[in-house]
Design a protein around this motif. Structure first.
Motif, PDB file in Angstrom:
ATOM      1  N   ARG A  72       0.825  -1.212   0.000  1.00  0.00           N
ATOM      2  CA  ARG A  72       0.000   0.000   0.000  1.00  0.00           C
ATOM      3  C   ARG A  72       0.859   1.262   0.000  1.00  0.00           C
ATOM      4  NH1 ARG A  72      -3.462  -3.420   3.100  1.00  0.00           N
ATOM      5  NH2 ARG A  72      -2.631  -2.686   5.097  1.00  0.00           N
ATOM      6  N   ASP A  73       2.133   1.128   0.328  1.00  0.00           N
ATOM      7  CA  ASP A  73       3.057   2.261   0.306  1.00  0.00           C
ATOM      8  C   ASP A  73       3.778   2.422  -1.032  1.00  0.00           C
ATOM      9  OD1 ASP A  73       2.456   3.093   2.882  1.00  0.00           O
ATOM     10  OD2 ASP A  73       4.017   1.849   3.789  1.00  0.00           O
ATOM     11  N   VAL A  74       3.437   1.605  -2.006  1.00  0.00           N
ATOM     12  CA  VAL A  74       4.040   1.684  -3.339  1.00  0.00           C
ATOM     13  C   VAL A  74       3.497   2.924  -4.052  1.00  0.00           C
ATOM     14  CG1 VAL A  74       4.051   0.564  -5.623  1.00  0.00           C
ATOM     15  CG2 VAL A  74       4.447  -0.787  -3.570  1.00  0.00           C
ATOM     16  N   SER A  75       4.364   3.588  -4.800  1.00  0.00           N
ATOM     17  CA  SER A  75       3.917   4.778  -5.535  1.00  0.00           C
ATOM     18  C   SER A  75       3.228   4.379  -6.838  1.00  0.00           C
ATOM     19  CB  SER A  75       5.094   5.705  -5.839  1.00  0.00           C
ATOM     20  OG  SER A  75       5.867   5.196  -6.897  1.00  0.00           O
ATOM     21  N   ILE A  76       2.364   5.246  -7.291  1.00  0.00           N
ATOM     22  CA  ILE A  76       1.682   5.039  -8.574  1.00  0.00           C
ATOM     23  C   ILE A  76       2.721   5.006  -9.696  1.00  0.00           C
ATOM     24  CG2 ILE A  76      -0.009   6.011 -10.177  1.00  0.00           C
ATOM     25  CD1 ILE A  76      -1.199   4.844  -7.559  1.00  0.00           C
ATOM     26  N   ALA A  77       3.776   5.801  -9.571  1.00  0.00           N
ATOM     27  CA  ALA A  77       4.839   5.823 -10.582  1.00  0.00           C
ATOM     28  C   ALA A  77       5.489   4.458 -10.736  1.00  0.00           C
ATOM     29  CB  ALA A  77       5.887   6.874 -10.237  1.00  0.00           C
ATOM     30  N   ASP A  78       5.705   3.744  -9.630  1.00  0.00           N
ATOM     31  CA  ASP A  78       6.320   2.408  -9.708  1.00  0.00           C
ATOM     32  C   ASP A  78       5.446   1.453 -10.508  1.00  0.00           C
ATOM     33  OD1 ASP A  78       8.526   3.161  -8.191  1.00  0.00           O
ATOM     34  OD2 ASP A  78       7.623   2.512  -6.300  1.00  0.00           O
ATOM     35  N   ILE A  79       4.154   1.535 -10.309  1.00  0.00           N
ATOM     36  CA  ILE A  79       3.226   0.658 -11.031  1.00  0.00           C
ATOM     37  C   ILE A  79       3.195   1.029 -12.511  1.00  0.00           C
ATOM     38  CG2 ILE A  79       0.818  -0.080 -11.202  1.00  0.00           C
ATOM     39  CD1 ILE A  79       0.686   0.739  -8.115  1.00  0.00           C
ATOM     40  N   VAL A  80       3.113   2.324 -12.788  1.00  0.00           N
ATOM     41  CA  VAL A  80       3.088   2.790 -14.179  1.00  0.00           C
ATOM     42  C   VAL A  80       4.358   2.349 -14.912  1.00  0.00           C
ATOM     43  CG1 VAL A  80       3.117   4.837 -15.674  1.00  0.00           C
ATOM     44  CG2 VAL A  80       1.538   4.722 -13.732  1.00  0.00           C
ATOM     45  N   LYS A  81       5.519   2.538 -14.280  1.00  0.00           N
ATOM     46  CA  LYS A  81       6.786   2.136 -14.907  1.00  0.00           C
ATOM     47  C   LYS A  81       6.825   0.641 -15.172  1.00  0.00           C
ATOM     48  CE  LYS A  81       9.483   5.793 -12.730  1.00  0.00           C
ATOM     49  NZ  LYS A  81      10.436   6.104 -11.651  1.00  0.00           N
ATOM     50  N   GLU A  82       6.297  -0.148 -14.250  1.00  0.00           N
ATOM     51  CA  GLU A  82       6.300  -1.601 -14.417  1.00  0.00           C
ATOM     52  C   GLU A  82       5.427  -2.036 -15.582  1.00  0.00           C
ATOM     53  OE1 GLU A  82       7.604  -5.178 -14.124  1.00  0.00           O
ATOM     54  OE2 GLU A  82       8.282  -3.744 -12.626  1.00  0.00           O
ATOM     55  N   ILE A  83       4.306  -1.387 -15.768  1.00  0.00           N
ATOM     56  CA  ILE A  83       3.357  -1.797 -16.813  1.00  0.00           C
ATOM     57  C   ILE A  83       3.610  -1.099 -18.141  1.00  0.00           C
ATOM     58  CG2 ILE A  83       0.914  -1.849 -17.471  1.00  0.00           C
ATOM     59  CD1 ILE A  83       0.340  -2.155 -14.441  1.00  0.00           C
ATOM     60  N   ASP A  84       3.763   0.216 -18.115  1.00  0.00           N
ATOM     61  CA  ASP A  84       3.890   0.993 -19.350  1.00  0.00           C
ATOM     62  C   ASP A  84       5.320   1.425 -19.666  1.00  0.00           C
ATOM     63  OD1 ASP A  84       1.187   0.811 -19.831  1.00  0.00           O
ATOM     64  OD2 ASP A  84       0.710   2.864 -19.236  1.00  0.00           O
ATOM     65  N   GLY A  85       6.244   1.128 -18.766  1.00  0.00           N
ATOM     66  CA  GLY A  85       7.610   1.592 -18.966  1.00  0.00           C
ATOM     67  C   GLY A  85       7.731   3.043 -18.526  1.00  0.00           C
ATOM     68  N   ASP A  86       8.885   3.637 -18.819  1.00  0.00           N
ATOM     69  CA  ASP A  86       9.097   5.015 -18.362  1.00  0.00           C
ATOM     70  C   ASP A  86       8.932   6.058 -19.459  1.00  0.00           C
ATOM     71  OD1 ASP A  86      11.395   4.627 -19.803  1.00  0.00           O
ATOM     72  OD2 ASP A  86      12.743   5.363 -18.250  1.00  0.00           O
ATOM     73  N   LYS A  87       8.350   5.668 -20.573  1.00  0.00           N
ATOM     74  CA  LYS A  87       8.168   6.599 -21.692  1.00  0.00           C
ATOM     75  C   LYS A  87       7.355   7.835 -21.291  1.00  0.00           C
ATOM     76  CE  LYS A  87       6.917   6.798 -26.535  1.00  0.00           C
ATOM     77  NZ  LYS A  87       6.392   6.109 -27.697  1.00  0.00           N
ATOM     78  N   LEU A  88       6.386   7.649 -20.412  1.00  0.00           N
ATOM     79  CA  LEU A  88       5.573   8.770 -19.943  1.00  0.00           C
ATOM     80  C   LEU A  88       6.442   9.828 -19.267  1.00  0.00           C
ATOM     81  CD1 LEU A  88       2.665   9.874 -19.463  1.00  0.00           C
ATOM     82  CD2 LEU A  88       2.713   8.649 -17.286  1.00  0.00           C
ATOM     83  N   PHE A  89       7.521   9.382 -18.633  1.00  0.00           N
ATOM     84  CA  PHE A  89       8.394  10.283 -17.888  1.00  0.00           C
ATOM     85  C   PHE A  89       9.597  10.763 -18.693  1.00  0.00           C
ATOM     86  CE2 PHE A  89       6.617   7.112 -14.886  1.00  0.00           C
ATOM     87  CZ  PHE A  89       5.691   7.943 -14.282  1.00  0.00           C
ATOM     88  N   THR A  90       9.870  10.124 -19.815  1.00  0.00           N
ATOM     89  CA  THR A  90      11.064  10.467 -20.585  1.00  0.00           C
ATOM     90  C   THR A  90      10.799  10.728 -22.061  1.00  0.00           C
ATOM     91  OG1 THR A  90      11.553   8.140 -21.044  1.00  0.00           O
ATOM     92  CG2 THR A  90      12.551   9.095 -19.060  1.00  0.00           C
TER      93      THR A  90
END
Length: 143
Positions: A72-90
């Motif tokens: 429950r302490d996991v960030s939404i960013a960690d989940i997004v990166k795991e599923i969609d990769g980091d393209k959203l951020f880079t």
């Protein structure tokens, strides 16, 4: 902004966290119905997330999916990166592969700050905070 897989995963994880906060477990049928997702699709997503440690599962009559405090302490960013990769951020706002500081696309400078703000927002957003908001009826997961 997110892939459909990522959207369903986020909604499912938030729902599971809310339902399991008092040691409860929730089945695929309940998850699917509660977040408006196809049962088969969410089952596949959760199986993958369980293998990766984002959620736990138990088999048997009292089985189902659940989350501990660490999850429950996991960030939404960690989940997004795991599923969609980091393209959203880079990635480039126009989807160009060669976009960079030295070779910018027309949106580069404006999109760079949007990406940074989005990354910060998602990195500081934890599953537990969304559960708290749902419990207060400030937010919802279903249309």
């Amino acid at each position: 902004m997110f892939s459909k897989t990522c959207e369903y995963a986020l909604r499912a994880l938030i729902y599971i966290a809310q339902q399991s906060k008092n040691e409860g477990r929730v089945g695929i049928k309940d998850i699917s119905k509660s977040i408006n997702s196809p049962e088969h699709f969410i089952a596949k997503i959760l199986q993958d997330l369980s293998r990766k440690g984002f959620v736990q599962s138990a088999k048997g009559p009292n089985g189902g999916f659940y989350m501990d405090q660490k999850n429950r302490d996991v960030s939404i960013a960690d989940i997004v990166k795991e599923i969609d990769g980091d393209k959203l951020f880079t990635g480039c706002g126009l989807g160009l592969e060669q976009c960079s500081e030295t070779h910018p696309c027309p949106l580069h400078d404006q999109f760079k700050s949007i990406r940074q703000n989005l990354r910060i927002m998602l990195e500081t957003s934890k599953i537990q905070a969304f559960v708290d908001d749902l419990d207060l009826s400030v937010t919802y997961l279903k249309n």
